[in-house]
Design an enzyme around this catalytic site. Structure first.
Site, short mmCIF file in Angstrom:
data_model
loop_
_atom_site.label_atom_id
_atom_site.label_comp_id
_atom_site.label_asym_id
_atom_site.label_seq_id
_atom_site.Cartn_x
_atom_site.Cartn_y
_atom_site.Cartn_z
N GLY A 11 42.82 47.70 42.85
CA GLY A 11 42.83 46.73 41.75
C GLY A 11 41.68 46.99 40.77
O GLY A 11 40.95 47.98 40.87
N ILE A 13 38.64 45.35 39.89
CA ILE A 13 37.25 45.41 40.35
C ILE A 13 37.14 46.29 41.60
O ILE A 13 36.18 47.04 41.78
CB ILE A 13 36.68 43.99 40.62
CG1 ILE A 13 36.89 43.10 39.39
CG2 ILE A 13 35.19 44.06 40.96
CD1 ILE A 13 36.43 41.67 39.56
N ASP A 32 45.62 48.09 50.40
CA ASP A 32 46.18 47.49 49.19
C ASP A 32 47.69 47.46 49.39
O ASP A 32 48.26 48.42 49.92
CB ASP A 32 45.81 48.34 47.97
CG ASP A 32 45.92 47.60 46.65
OD1 ASP A 32 44.92 47.49 45.93
OD2 ASP A 32 47.05 47.12 46.34
N ASN A 33 48.36 46.39 49.00
CA ASN A 33 49.82 46.34 49.16
C ASN A 33 50.54 46.62 47.84
O ASN A 33 51.76 46.44 47.76
CB ASN A 33 50.27 45.00 49.76
CG ASN A 33 50.09 43.84 48.79
OD1 ASN A 33 49.49 44.00 47.73
ND2 ASN A 33 50.60 42.68 49.15
N SER A 125 34.13 33.29 42.51
CA SER A 125 34.26 33.15 41.06
C SER A 125 33.38 32.01 40.56
O SER A 125 33.17 31.00 41.25
CB SER A 125 35.72 32.83 40.72
OG SER A 125 35.84 32.42 39.39
N TYR A 150 44.36 28.42 42.38
CA TYR A 150 43.59 29.67 42.45
C TYR A 150 42.10 29.36 42.69
O TYR A 150 41.47 29.89 43.60
CB TYR A 150 43.74 30.48 41.15
CG TYR A 150 42.61 31.45 40.95
CD1 TYR A 150 42.55 32.63 41.68
CD2 TYR A 150 41.55 31.17 40.07
CE1 TYR A 150 41.48 33.50 41.55
CE2 TYR A 150 40.49 32.03 39.93
CZ TYR A 150 40.46 33.19 40.67
OH TYR A 150 39.39 34.04 40.54
N LYS A 154 39.27 29.97 46.11
CA LYS A 154 37.92 30.54 46.13
C LYS A 154 36.95 29.56 46.82
O LYS A 154 36.10 29.96 47.61
CB LYS A 154 37.45 30.88 44.71
CG LYS A 154 38.23 32.00 44.06
CD LYS A 154 38.13 33.30 44.84
CE LYS A 154 39.02 34.40 44.30
NZ LYS A 154 39.12 35.57 45.20
N PHE A 178 31.21 36.00 37.00
CA PHE A 178 31.49 35.34 35.73
C PHE A 178 32.71 36.07 35.13
O PHE A 178 33.73 36.14 35.79
CB PHE A 178 30.21 35.22 34.89
CG PHE A 178 29.37 34.05 35.42
CD1 PHE A 178 28.77 34.12 36.67
CD2 PHE A 178 29.31 32.85 34.74
CE1 PHE A 178 28.09 33.02 37.21
CE2 PHE A 178 28.62 31.74 35.27
CZ PHE A 178 28.03 31.83 36.50
N ASN A 199 44.00 36.90 30.27
CA ASN A 199 42.55 36.93 30.03
C ASN A 199 42.25 37.47 28.63
O ASN A 199 43.04 38.20 28.04
CB ASN A 199 41.83 37.75 31.10
CG ASN A 199 41.97 37.11 32.48
OD1 ASN A 199 42.63 37.65 33.36
ND2 ASN A 199 41.39 35.93 32.66
N ARG A 295 43.10 25.52 25.66
CA ARG A 295 43.94 25.80 26.83
C ARG A 295 43.53 24.84 27.94
O ARG A 295 42.34 24.65 28.20
CB ARG A 295 43.71 27.25 27.27
CG ARG A 295 44.56 27.69 28.43
CD ARG A 295 44.41 29.19 28.68
NE ARG A 295 43.09 29.56 29.18
CZ ARG A 295 42.74 30.79 29.53
NH1 ARG A 295 43.61 31.79 29.39
NH2 ARG A 295 41.53 31.04 29.97
#
Ligand code: UD1
Length: 335
Positions: A11, A13, A32-33, A125, A150, A154, A178, A199, A295
């Protein structure tokens, strides 16, 4: 050679962290899937570092597969990135988020415990702080009720890990990111949003590339100097390097307690309009945008107090917002 498991290692990061781990001489095992990544990233990593990481296509919700992996691979540390991460989607399919983000975490911790493997780094996060009462945000700022499933995964994830450290030898560090942005300087790996980006930076980059007509700037009536929301945008390579520092801290037994938390940010807040201006300056590309309503779930401003991470980890960011934005653009140009 120390061995490290990186879940979600293909992914955004994760892949950057694998590169930095290999540069530091670690032997890397990736699980990883491919649910939100591409297998080609494995070759890209290999072409950057000259070393192919071991790759396991395992779905971490498969408890038997997780058990099998840890029984056969005595890793010196685990860095756990694999998780769903889309805030809006998590509101639509919360149970999938809990199953994937929480179920996998529990299985990994159970099997690490069963095999006496004790070093664990968790992707957390800054979303856990919500709209913090004080800026910049220190690690002691209260955790606010999560705005989304989500975000909740975390928060719950951190709690689960903390509880696990109380009943075992587990040593864990939660790194609260961040806003990670940018790409490796080789432009061989980067962020690969599937579908319409949620994002800011991927949307900016795709707009500049002509793939999107116009960026919507969400909210221009915030209580900030230019009315747009403020975030702490941090280069993904700086984030990746912090993982190596944190992992070494655990391997070398330099941690101060069994569960530690660090902010990963630059300490600098930038508004959406500042980001657009910086991007246009460093790339020479125009970003069409319009100001629209806020948003839902967005906070006014969030940026890190970096003192604790700087002093305690001996880590600080080295790359600027301009460098991060330029690298994001160079990556887009390769796509
Ligand atoms: C979001 C998540 C955060 C998560 C992170 C990484 C929320 C509330 N937070 O952070 O939990 O860890 O993504 O996945 O969703 N913006 C625009 N136009 C766009 C996109 C974004 O104006 O098209 C603005 C946003 O309103 C915000 C800023 O850009 O002010 C950054 O947004 P984004 O990149 O989505 O990150 P966060 O919302 O800070």
């Amino acid at each position: 050679m120390k061995k490290v498991l990186v879940t979600g290692g293909l992914g955004f990061i994760g892949s950057h962290t694998v590169v930095e781990l290999q540069n530091e001489g670690f032997e890397v095992y990736i699980i990883d899937n491919l649910s939100n990544s591409k297998i080609e990233v494995l070759d890209k990593i290999t072409s950057i570092t000259g070393v192919k990481p071991s790759f396991f296509n395992i779905d971490l919700r498969d408890k038997a597969a997780v058990k099998d992996f840890f029984a056969n691979n005595k890793v010196d540390g685990t860095i756990h990135f694999a998780a769903y991460k889309a805030v809006g989607e998590s509101v639509q399919i919360p149970l999938e988020y809990y199953e994937n983000n929480i179920g996998s975490l529990v299985y990994i911790l159970q099997e690490m415990k069963a095999n006496n493997l004790n070093n664990f780094i968790f992707s957390s996060s800054c979303t856990v702080y919500g709209q913090a009462d004080e800026l910049p945000i220190t690690e002691n700022a209260p955790v606010k009720p999560a705005e989304s499933p989500y975000g909740n995964t975390k928060q719950i994830g951190e709690e689960i890990i903390k509880d696990a450290t109380k009943i075992s030898e587990l040593k864990a560090i939660a790194l609260r990111y961040f806003n990670p942005i940018g790409s490796h300087e080789s432009a061989k790996i980067g962020e690969l949003p599937i579908g319409v980006p949620q994002n800011l930076i991927p949307y900016v980059v795709q707009t500049a590339a002509g793939l999107r007509d116009e960026l919507s700037v969400f909210g221009s009536d915030y209580n900030t100097p230019d009315g747009t929301a403020v975030r702490d945008y941090i280069h993904v390579v700086d984030i990746a390097k912090a993982h190596i520092v944190a992992l070494k801290r655990l391997i070398e037994d330099n941690n101060k307690s069994q569960f530690e938390v660090f902010n990963l940010g630059t300490g600098q807040g930038n508004s959406v309009l500042e980001v657009i201006k910086s991007f246009e300056k460093v790339t020479g590309k125009k970003v069409n945008f319009k100001l629209v309503a806020r948003r839902e779930g967005d906070v006014t401003a969030a940026y890190a107090d970096t003192n604790y991470a700087n002093n305690e980890l001996g880590w600080k960011t080295e790359l600027s917002l301009d460098e991060a934005l330029l690298s994001a653009w160079k990556w887009q140009e390769t796509l």
